[in-house]
Design an enzyme around this catalytic site. Structure first.
Site, PDB file in Angstrom:
ATOM      1  N   ASP A  86       0.844  -1.196   0.000  1.00  0.00           N
ATOM      2  CA  ASP A  86       0.000   0.000   0.000  1.00  0.00           C
ATOM      3  C   ASP A  86       0.887   1.257   0.000  1.00  0.00           C
ATOM      4  OD1 ASP A  86      -2.293   1.567   0.313  1.00  0.00           O
ATOM      5  OD2 ASP A  86      -2.377   1.296   2.487  1.00  0.00           O
ATOM      6  N   GLU A 108      -2.530   6.949  -7.504  1.00  0.00           N
ATOM      7  CA  GLU A 108      -3.553   7.843  -6.942  1.00  0.00           C
ATOM      8  C   GLU A 108      -3.546   9.199  -7.638  1.00  0.00           C
ATOM      9  OE1 GLU A 108      -4.508   7.645  -2.709  1.00  0.00           O
ATOM     10  OE2 GLU A 108      -3.975   9.759  -2.558  1.00  0.00           O
ATOM     11  N   HIS A 128      -8.491   9.609   4.863  1.00  0.00           N
ATOM     12  CA  HIS A 128      -7.818   8.588   5.671  1.00  0.00           C
ATOM     13  C   HIS A 128      -8.055   8.827   7.159  1.00  0.00           C
ATOM     14  CE1 HIS A 128      -4.911   8.134   2.161  1.00  0.00           C
ATOM     15  NE2 HIS A 128      -5.285   6.896   2.417  1.00  0.00           N
ATOM     16  N   GLY A 129      -8.028   7.751   7.945  1.00  0.00           N
ATOM     17  CA  GLY A 129      -8.021   7.883   9.399  1.00  0.00           C
ATOM     18  C   GLY A 129      -6.645   8.376   9.832  1.00  0.00           C
ATOM     19  N   HIS A 134      -9.664   4.783  -0.899  1.00  0.00           N
ATOM     20  CA  HIS A 134      -8.852   4.774   0.326  1.00  0.00           C
ATOM     21  C   HIS A 134      -9.662   5.406   1.448  1.00  0.00           C
ATOM     22  CE1 HIS A 134      -4.606   3.776  -0.985  1.00  0.00           C
ATOM     23  NE2 HIS A 134      -5.352   3.587  -2.064  1.00  0.00           N
ATOM     24  N   GLY A 135      -9.188   5.204   2.688  1.00  0.00           N
ATOM     25  CA  GLY A 135      -9.912   5.781   3.828  1.00  0.00           C
ATOM     26  C   GLY A 135     -11.242   5.089   4.029  1.00  0.00           C
ATOM     27  N   ASN A 167      -9.837   0.283   0.840  1.00  0.00           N
ATOM     28  CA  ASN A 167      -8.770   0.090   1.836  1.00  0.00           C
ATOM     29  C   ASN A 167      -9.309   0.354   3.238  1.00  0.00           C
ATOM     30  OD1 ASN A 167      -7.200  -0.155  -0.411  1.00  0.00           O
ATOM     31  ND2 ASN A 167      -5.663   1.334   0.225  1.00  0.00           N
ATOM     32  N   VAL A 168      -9.076  -0.596   4.128  1.00  0.00           N
ATOM     33  CA  VAL A 168      -9.589  -0.468   5.491  1.00  0.00           C
ATOM     34  C   VAL A 168      -8.448  -0.625   6.484  1.00  0.00           C
ATOM     35  CG1 VAL A 168     -11.380  -1.243   7.081  1.00  0.00           C
ATOM     36  CG2 VAL A 168     -11.615  -1.706   4.646  1.00  0.00           C
TER      37      VAL A 168
HETATM   38  P1  13P Z   1      -8.548   4.080   6.910  1.00  0.00           P
HETATM   39  O1  13P Z   1      -7.459   3.942   7.939  1.00  0.00           O
HETATM   40  O2  13P Z   1      -9.253   5.363   7.018  1.00  0.00           O
HETATM   41  O3  13P Z   1      -9.447   2.893   6.916  1.00  0.00           O
HETATM   42  O4  13P Z   1      -7.806   4.104   5.496  1.00  0.00           O
HETATM   43  C1  13P Z   1      -6.951   3.070   5.150  1.00  0.00           C
HETATM   44  C2  13P Z   1      -6.261   3.345   3.868  1.00  0.00           C
HETATM   45  O5  13P Z   1      -6.758   4.012   3.000  1.00  0.00           O
HETATM   46  C3  13P Z   1      -4.931   2.742   3.673  1.00  0.00           C
HETATM   47  O6  13P Z   1      -4.386   3.052   2.449  1.00  0.00           O
END
Ligand code: 13P
Length: 311
Positions: free
Chosen positions: A89, A151, A202-203, A238-239, A260-261
């Protein structure tokens, strides 16, 4: 079972193509701690769900994934090709602190280790430079049968310091992927999958915010449709943690194939692990969270069987 075995023999490129065509979501679960690998694979086996395991630089430098090599080692112990593959990633060209990164060496490392796909993230570069770097990585991937994600647009949240209020970000559409740029980007780079910004963030990965509940993001589906119409490749969100369910389900119908989690499953694992002081409790909490996501949120229990049928 025979069907699943078939899935195990097909390339990731092909699985993603079928998932895109059939609107089957493939989550990519971030491995923030090594014991998560065993549990993620076990849960996928119990749910007969296909997903990726992925690891990013912050998973290694800020949490407990240790190295790309260490994650690959765990993957080799527990991985099951009928239900999962391994993805590198976010390899940023410029990182969340604004520093230049030796992206070439990191991508090379994952490719040499046998990762099935990599993500080059040139989104902090001007468009022309993002195109040039992505094209270079796509070329390397092609030679080795490795898929490449890139991206375009700004998926914020990893940067240190406070974000502008979410509603303001969403309403302004600032940083959203521009459809015309996306069309050009995909044509000129030949990238396999494209990560887009349509309201997702993203977190947090630093400070106290990394332990707090993430904002409930929304998605601009009309904007996503415009991107989908001009790109024609699987799109990536993502996020993924904390996006309102109704938006995720609509996004799946409109080009999003990979989500993506990270934050949600990391926080579940950390909570269980810290409370009881045992890795097993962390793994138990992770499994519960993953089952909730797979069954109730994404509604993809049995997705591996669906994919195998449609090959
Ligand atoms: P989150 O942490 O918000 O789930 O996003 C993960 C991510 O996008 C990793 O590339």
């Amino acid at each position: 079972m025979a069907d699943l075995e078939k899935l195990g023999k097909v390339s990731l490129q092909e699985i993603m193509r079928v998932a895109f065509r059939e609107h089957v979501l493939i989550p990519a679960f971030n491995v923030a701690y090594l014991p998560m690998v065993e549990t993620i694979v076990e849960t996928l086996e119990e749910c007969k769900t296909f997903a990726l395991l992925e690891v990013s630089r912050p998973d290694i430098t800020r949490f407990g994934a240790e190295s790309f090599e260490a994650v690959k080692r765990e993957y080799d112990r527990f991985g099951n090709p009928a239900l999962t593959r391994l993805h590198q990633d976010h390899v940023p060209v410029i990182d969340e602190e604004g520093k230049r990164v030796d992206w070439s060496a990191l991508v090379e490392e994952a490719m040499d280790l046998g990762y099935h796909s990599v993500m080059i993230d040139g989104s902090r570069l001007p468009l022309e430079e993002n195109i040039a770097v992505t094209k270079e990585v796509v070329g390397r991937g092609r030679k080795r049968g490795i898929c490449v994600e890139a991206e375009l647009g700004a998926v914020l949240g990893h940067e240190a310091g406070p974000l502008p209020p979410y509603e303001e970000l969403f309403q302004s559409g600032k940083g959203f992927t521009d459809p015309e740029e996306a069309r050009r980007f995909v044509n000129e780079t030949g990238v396999d999958w494209l990560s887009v910004a349509v309201g997702n963030i993203h977190g947090a990965i630093s400070g106290v915010a990394k332990d707090e509940k993430k904002v409930e993001a929304r998605l601009n589906i009309e904007h996503l449709v415009k991107i989908k119409e001009v790109t024609g490749v699987p799109l990536v969100l993502h996020g993924g943690s904390g996006i309102k369910k109704e938006y995720v389900l609509q996004a799946i119908r409109n080009g999003i194939t990979k989500i993506n989690v990270g934050t949600e499953i990391r926080q579940a694992y950390e909570k269980g692990w810290r409370k009881a002081g045992s890795i097993q409790e962390g793994q138990k909490a992770l499994k519960e969270k993953m089952k909730e996501l797979i069954k109730e949120y994404y509604e993809i229990e049995g997705s591996a069987l669906r994919l195998a049928e449609k090959l």
